[in-house]
Design an enzyme around this catalytic site. Sequence first.
Site, PDB file in Angstrom:
ATOM      1  N   VAL A 149     -18.455  44.821   5.379  1.00 29.43           N
ATOM      2  CA  VAL A 149     -17.528  45.131   6.467  1.00 29.43           C
ATOM      3  C   VAL A 149     -17.201  43.895   7.311  1.00 29.43           C
ATOM      4  O   VAL A 149     -17.889  42.887   7.244  1.00 29.43           O
ATOM      5  CB  VAL A 149     -18.090  46.255   7.373  1.00 29.43           C
ATOM      6  N   GLU A 150     -16.135  44.019   8.101  1.00 34.45           N
ATOM      7  CA  GLU A 150     -15.659  42.957   8.994  1.00 34.45           C
ATOM      8  C   GLU A 150     -15.405  41.644   8.251  1.00 34.45           C
ATOM      9  O   GLU A 150     -15.743  40.568   8.714  1.00 34.45           O
ATOM     10  CB  GLU A 150     -16.628  42.740  10.169  1.00 34.45           C
ATOM     11  N   GLY A 151     -14.799  41.768   7.091  1.00 32.23           N
ATOM     12  CA  GLY A 151     -14.522  40.594   6.257  1.00 32.23           C
ATOM     13  C   GLY A 151     -15.605  40.437   5.224  1.00 32.23           C
ATOM     14  O   GLY A 151     -16.701  39.976   5.534  1.00 32.23           O
TER      15      GLY A 151
END
Length: 826
Positions: A497-499
């Site tokens: 997640v988040e990149g």
Amino acid sequence: MFTTLWIIATIALFAGLLYYRSSLLVTSLVLIGMFAIGTVVGVVGTVLWLLLAAVLLPLNVSAFRRNVISKPILAVYRKIMPEISDTERDAIDAGTTWWEGDLFRGAPNWKKLHSIQKSELTAEEQAFLDGPVEEICKMLDDWEATHELADMPEPVWQYLKDHKFFAMIIKKEYGGLEFSAYAQSRVLQKLAGVSTILASTVGVPNSLGPGELLQHYGTKAQKDYYLPRLAVGDEIPCFALTSPEAGSDAGSIPDSGVVCKGTWEGKEIVGIKLNFNKRYITLAPVATVIGLAFKLYDPDHLIGDKDELGITAALIPRDTKGLNIGRRHFPLNVPFQNGPLHGEDVFVPLDYIIGGQEMAGKGWRMLVECLSVGRAITLPSNSAGGVKSIALATGAYAYIRRQFKLPIGKMEGVEEPLARLAGDAYLMDAVTRFSTKAIDLGEKPSVISAIAKYHMTEKLRARMDDAMDIHGGKGICLGPNNYLGRGYQGVPVAITVEGANILTRNLMIYGQGAIRCHPYVLEEMLASAEHTAAGLARFDKALFGHIGFAMSNFVRSLVLGFGGWRFSSAPVSDSTAKYYQQMNRFSANLALLSDVAMGVLGGSLKRKQRISARLGDMLSYLYLASATLKRFDEEGRQHDDLPLVHWALQDTLHKLQESQLALLENFGAIGKALKLVMYPFGRIARRPSDKLDHKVAKLLLKPNASRERLGAGQFLSPEGAFGYLETTLRDIIAAEALFDRVRKAANHRMSFIFLDKIAAKGKELGVLNDDEVALLLRAEEGRLRTINVDDFAHEDLMAGKAARDYALASKAKKPKAAAKAAPDAA
């Protein structure tokens, strides 16, 4: 003789001027002075003066330099360098640079590093950690939440709302807690040591979400309505960005909003018709207000003259007609609330846009700017907290657990992963402290946040593997008594997640770092876009600053590579001085390699992802090492912590070195030539030795001051699994002396098991008093709980349809039993 001496002196002086980055004017004047001395001693004649003039005059006469040298270079530059897209420009403009910029420039200012003030908790923040955070850690049973309920119990949810856990970022004027980034990090670290569900649920609303976006960009009406409701938990937020077609490439989202006329509350208005399909949205199943990212179009030019306005963010209430929400994803047996949401022809007013109509099309900048902050806090803090807790737990387990008549933690094979756990726990806490300090100073550290997110989650993955290896069967059997399993299962969530980490390492860290951190590249790019005389002047200044910068870094790399690093500056003179000096060398190498890579590859560098990744590794490891040295200094340079500091720095700088060498070995002839400059005598950084591993591992096995600092702030109450382990560890250590006393009195060999029987024997022989017998009994109870694993009835492990069918079948049998009993009851 004079000629040779003059040549050597002139070259040395010129190199020194480059090494210390003297200005063009100073360098020119010094060279003129040297030529004057050469003339006096008969070394320099007219020809050499003419050559010097041919070099210095064009460089120092600005108008000539701009039009004769810089202008043709600018024309070529515009042809070979790709134009910055709007998305890339927003990403670059959204962030700021801080200490990572110093590291990139090839000459770190260590005094500047150590002058940055230490983060401190306020009395209110400390009270929150000691009160509500401690209490919620006691309330949550992670096994119940993950296995039985697939959610946190309602009392836990209510406690989080009542005590404003979702409002740590919201300002006090709206009823929030308005905590510092450092305080948020400490809260998340403590929660992460207890439950991934708990840490994720609290972390997301305080990271990228409606609360953060509203405070920065919302209209007054939006702030006044939503922020007080978010602060007290009347609204639960989520933010919907990712779609099936756009994950890491979030800028390509196909979700759309079309400006059009429609009916709203009985009136015709200009609004937005939304169509979207989102997934992986944390808190979506329980959210009451959705932050939605989409591309906004205005084909009828109802609000402007553009057909496509760009990515936009809006707030959509859950009960909006056409919004389909509520179903859940099931992320790797760590069932925090996460799910898809869909919308078809959802019509909303323009004032649902965060910031109102004037912020239409500015959503990407908003998102990147907020993510630059949130990504540096949530996942790095969760990862650091997890590793700190499992490091202490694994050390305790490795001492309590005996095989071959000794604690397994004393085996060399176990010492190696124990050392990694301890060393990285120290480093990871250092990185979160340092990164959150940047945020509290007002920075929006896009590069730092990418570094912290990638490396902290990767270290969590590696150290969780180490903990599982040491625990063996204890770690793989899930149940209430397993404090590792769910965390182990959930690690890929943090990686993704988040990149996603592959994207973050290969594109984001260096992709943003090279432009943001380099002192001249961004200025050159921006100047090249200006087709004016002012743009040419701006480009000329940046270009020749860049040339001097590159020459300086070549000289610095050469001098430091040939042993000069040992004499380079360091702010201390103790055993850590060599790390500052090695980093001086690596920093100069990074700066030079960056210019070489950009000069040779130009715009294609972004496609050479393995080169970009290794350059990013160099910057990252310099940052991690800096944070570690900063922590050691902030804590008073504790001598007992030196094994941890040495281990973390040696491991980090060795990895930096190996990434650099891999880059040089894969960069063709240029790489081979630069290797001779940078590594003329071979490697300089060595990985931690077995002897150092032993010292570091030993710190985890028994209570001591360094171990306490390592686990500072974690949930270690005896009511929790990790606190119980700490209590048992102390009991086992105290029991060892009693065991030896009984063994000697009995005059025969005994194994350190069945301590209840040892206690009885000691009582019988008269060598133990009642308190000592009680301690042995307590130690045995703790020992058994520590080494034993859970087992279950078959039906307790059923889930889904099978569990429902079993429950129905069991229920169907109960009335028959009741009917038999009825006559007797009568």
